[in-house]
Design a protein around this motif. Structure first.
Motif, mmCIF file in Angstrom:
data_model
loop_
_atom_site.group_PDB
_atom_site.id
_atom_site.type_symbol
_atom_site.label_atom_id
_atom_site.label_comp_id
_atom_site.label_asym_id
_atom_site.label_seq_id
_atom_site.Cartn_x
_atom_site.Cartn_y
_atom_site.Cartn_z
ATOM 1 N N GLU A 32 31.730 41.630 34.841
ATOM 2 C CA GLU A 32 30.300 41.465 34.701
ATOM 3 C C GLU A 32 29.809 42.174 33.455
ATOM 4 O O GLU A 32 30.209 43.304 33.163
ATOM 5 C CB GLU A 32 29.598 42.022 35.939
ATOM 6 N N ASN A 33 28.946 41.537 32.709
ATOM 7 C CA ASN A 33 28.400 42.082 31.477
ATOM 8 C C ASN A 33 27.009 42.635 31.778
ATOM 9 O O ASN A 33 26.046 41.886 31.902
ATOM 10 C CB ASN A 33 28.347 40.991 30.404
ATOM 11 N N LYS A 34 26.890 43.969 31.914
ATOM 12 C CA LYS A 34 25.628 44.607 32.280
ATOM 13 C C LYS A 34 24.962 45.198 31.051
ATOM 14 O O LYS A 34 25.631 45.644 30.122
ATOM 15 C CB LYS A 34 25.871 45.722 33.291
ATOM 16 N N ILE A 35 23.643 45.239 31.062
ATOM 17 C CA ILE A 35 22.888 45.872 29.987
ATOM 18 C C ILE A 35 22.951 47.382 30.187
ATOM 19 O O ILE A 35 22.640 47.898 31.260
ATOM 20 C CB ILE A 35 21.427 45.380 29.981
ATOM 21 N N ILE A 36 23.367 48.103 29.125
ATOM 22 C CA ILE A 36 23.456 49.563 29.190
ATOM 23 C C ILE A 36 22.162 50.187 28.684
ATOM 24 O O ILE A 36 21.610 51.083 29.310
ATOM 25 C CB ILE A 36 24.652 50.071 28.370
ATOM 26 N N PHE A 37 21.656 49.701 27.530
ATOM 27 C CA PHE A 37 20.403 50.190 26.978
ATOM 28 C C PHE A 37 19.814 49.117 26.071
ATOM 29 O O PHE A 37 20.469 48.144 25.718
ATOM 30 C CB PHE A 37 20.590 51.510 26.226
ATOM 31 N N ILE A 39 17.220 48.641 22.451
ATOM 32 C CA ILE A 39 16.519 49.215 21.304
ATOM 33 C C ILE A 39 15.730 48.076 20.678
ATOM 34 O O ILE A 39 16.306 47.080 20.250
ATOM 35 C CB ILE A 39 17.502 49.818 20.275
ATOM 36 N N ASN A 40 14.408 48.250 20.619
ATOM 37 C CA ASN A 40 13.523 47.224 20.051
ATOM 38 C C ASN A 40 13.790 45.841 20.654
ATOM 39 O O ASN A 40 13.942 44.851 19.939
ATOM 40 C CB ASN A 40 13.655 47.164 18.525
ATOM 41 N N ASN A 41 13.836 45.787 21.956
ATOM 42 C CA ASN A 41 14.062 44.552 22.722
ATOM 43 C C ASN A 41 15.408 43.888 22.441
ATOM 44 O O ASN A 41 15.590 42.712 22.732
ATOM 45 C CB ASN A 41 12.924 43.549 22.496
ATOM 46 N N LYS A 42 16.342 44.606 21.853
ATOM 47 C CA LYS A 42 17.705 44.093 21.680
ATOM 48 C C LYS A 42 18.589 44.799 22.699
ATOM 49 O O LYS A 42 18.686 46.025 22.714
ATOM 50 C CB LYS A 42 18.210 44.354 20.268
ATOM 51 N N ALA A 43 19.220 44.015 23.552
ATOM 52 C CA ALA A 43 20.033 44.573 24.632
ATOM 53 C C ALA A 43 21.443 44.864 24.143
ATOM 54 O O ALA A 43 22.034 44.084 23.397
ATOM 55 C CB ALA A 43 20.075 43.606 25.801
ATOM 56 N N PHE A 44 21.991 45.987 24.573
ATOM 57 C CA PHE A 44 23.374 46.365 24.310
ATOM 58 C C PHE A 44 24.089 46.435 25.654
ATOM 59 O O PHE A 44 23.649 47.114 26.572
ATOM 60 C CB PHE A 44 23.438 47.706 23.575
ATOM 61 N N THR A 45 25.183 45.692 25.751
ATOM 62 C CA THR A 45 25.838 45.472 27.034
ATOM 63 C C THR A 45 27.179 46.183 27.111
ATOM 64 O O THR A 45 27.613 46.843 26.167
ATOM 65 C CB THR A 45 26.047 43.965 27.248
ATOM 66 N N THR A 46 27.833 45.993 28.253
ATOM 67 C CA THR A 46 29.152 46.589 28.434
ATOM 68 C C THR A 46 30.168 46.003 27.462
ATOM 69 O O THR A 46 31.115 46.683 27.074
ATOM 70 C CB THR A 46 29.641 46.390 29.877
ATOM 71 N N ASP A 48 29.472 45.275 24.328
ATOM 72 C CA ASP A 48 29.255 46.072 23.120
ATOM 73 C C ASP A 48 29.913 47.439 23.244
ATOM 74 O O ASP A 48 30.468 47.968 22.280
ATOM 75 C CB ASP A 48 27.762 46.243 22.850
ATOM 76 N N TYR A 49 29.836 48.013 24.439
ATOM 77 C CA TYR A 49 30.469 49.312 24.690
ATOM 78 C C TYR A 49 31.986 49.232 24.505
ATOM 79 O O TYR A 49 32.586 50.102 23.861
ATOM 80 C CB TYR A 49 30.125 49.795 26.100
ATOM 81 N N VAL A 50 32.595 48.188 25.031
ATOM 82 C CA VAL A 50 34.050 48.020 24.903
ATOM 83 C C VAL A 50 34.429 47.831 23.440
ATOM 84 O O VAL A 50 35.408 48.406 22.960
ATOM 85 C CB VAL A 50 34.532 46.838 25.769
ATOM 86 N N GLN A 51 33.632 47.057 22.707
ATOM 87 C CA GLN A 51 33.910 46.863 21.289
ATOM 88 C C GLN A 51 33.750 48.165 20.514
ATOM 89 O O GLN A 51 34.523 48.447 19.599
ATOM 90 C CB GLN A 51 33.002 45.776 20.711
ATOM 91 N N ARG A 52 32.762 48.977 20.867
ATOM 92 C CA ARG A 52 32.580 50.279 20.201
ATOM 93 C C ARG A 52 33.753 51.196 20.519
ATOM 94 O O ARG A 52 34.236 51.924 19.647
ATOM 95 C CB ARG A 52 31.264 50.917 20.659
ATOM 96 N N LEU A 53 34.219 51.176 21.732
ATOM 97 C CA LEU A 53 35.367 51.978 22.131
ATOM 98 C C LEU A 53 36.609 51.574 21.336
ATOM 99 O O LEU A 53 37.347 52.425 20.839
ATOM 100 C CB LEU A 53 35.612 51.835 23.629
ATOM 101 N N GLU A 54 36.823 50.283 21.179
ATOM 102 C CA GLU A 54 37.959 49.799 20.383
ATOM 103 C C GLU A 54 37.806 50.218 18.927
ATOM 104 O O GLU A 54 38.784 50.583 18.279
ATOM 105 C CB GLU A 54 38.079 48.279 20.494
ATOM 106 N N ILE A 71 28.322 56.288 24.260
ATOM 107 C CA ILE A 71 27.029 55.600 24.325
ATOM 108 C C ILE A 71 26.026 56.285 23.403
ATOM 109 O O ILE A 71 25.297 55.616 22.660
ATOM 110 C CB ILE A 71 26.505 55.528 25.775
ATOM 111 N N ASN A 72 25.968 57.611 23.408
ATOM 112 C CA ASN A 72 25.059 58.331 22.514
ATOM 113 C C ASN A 72 25.403 58.073 21.051
ATOM 114 O O ASN A 72 24.515 57.917 20.213
ATOM 115 C CB ASN A 72 25.079 59.826 22.810
ATOM 116 N N ASP A 73 26.685 58.020 20.734
ATOM 117 C CA ASP A 73 27.114 57.698 19.364
ATOM 118 C C ASP A 73 26.686 56.287 18.996
ATOM 119 O O ASP A 73 26.213 56.051 17.876
ATOM 120 C CB ASP A 73 28.636 57.844 19.264
ATOM 121 N N TYR A 74 26.819 55.369 19.900
ATOM 122 C CA TYR A 74 26.455 53.979 19.632
ATOM 123 C C TYR A 74 24.952 53.830 19.454
ATOM 124 O O TYR A 74 24.499 53.097 18.575
ATOM 125 C CB TYR A 74 26.967 53.094 20.771
#
Length: 80
Positions: A32-37, A39-46, A48-54, A71-74
């Motif tokens: 499931e792809n959940k919204i994490i946070f 910014i300016n009505n742009k959603a960042f999902t899980t 995006d988190y996996v891609q940032r981790l990679e 997440i704070n770094d992202y």
């Protein structure tokens, strides 16, 4: 005439072959792809988190980072 033993062997080979293909494909199983946070009505999902981790693993040895730090770094990277 094909005997029963040959037919069984063919089925076993196909089963092993397709089993290896399906088990080696990471995209076969979805999550499931959940919204994490947002910014300016742009959603960042899980995803995006996996891609940032990679990405963090690619640029350096960042295996010991916890989820909140990533997440704070992202968030800070997307603010600037």
């Amino acid at each position: 005439m094909i005997n029963l033993r040959k037919i069984i062997n063919i089925f076993i080979y196909f089963y092993i072959f397709f089993g290896i293909i399906f088990l080696s494909n990471k995209n076969l199983f979805s999550s499931e792809n959940k919204i994490i946070f947002k910014i300016n009505n742009k959603a960042f999902t899980t995803l995006d988190y996996v891609q940032r981790l990679e990405y963090l693993d690619f640029v350096g040895n960042n295996n010991d980072l916890d989820k909140d730090t990533i997440i704070n770094d992202y968030i800070s990277a997307n603010l600037f």
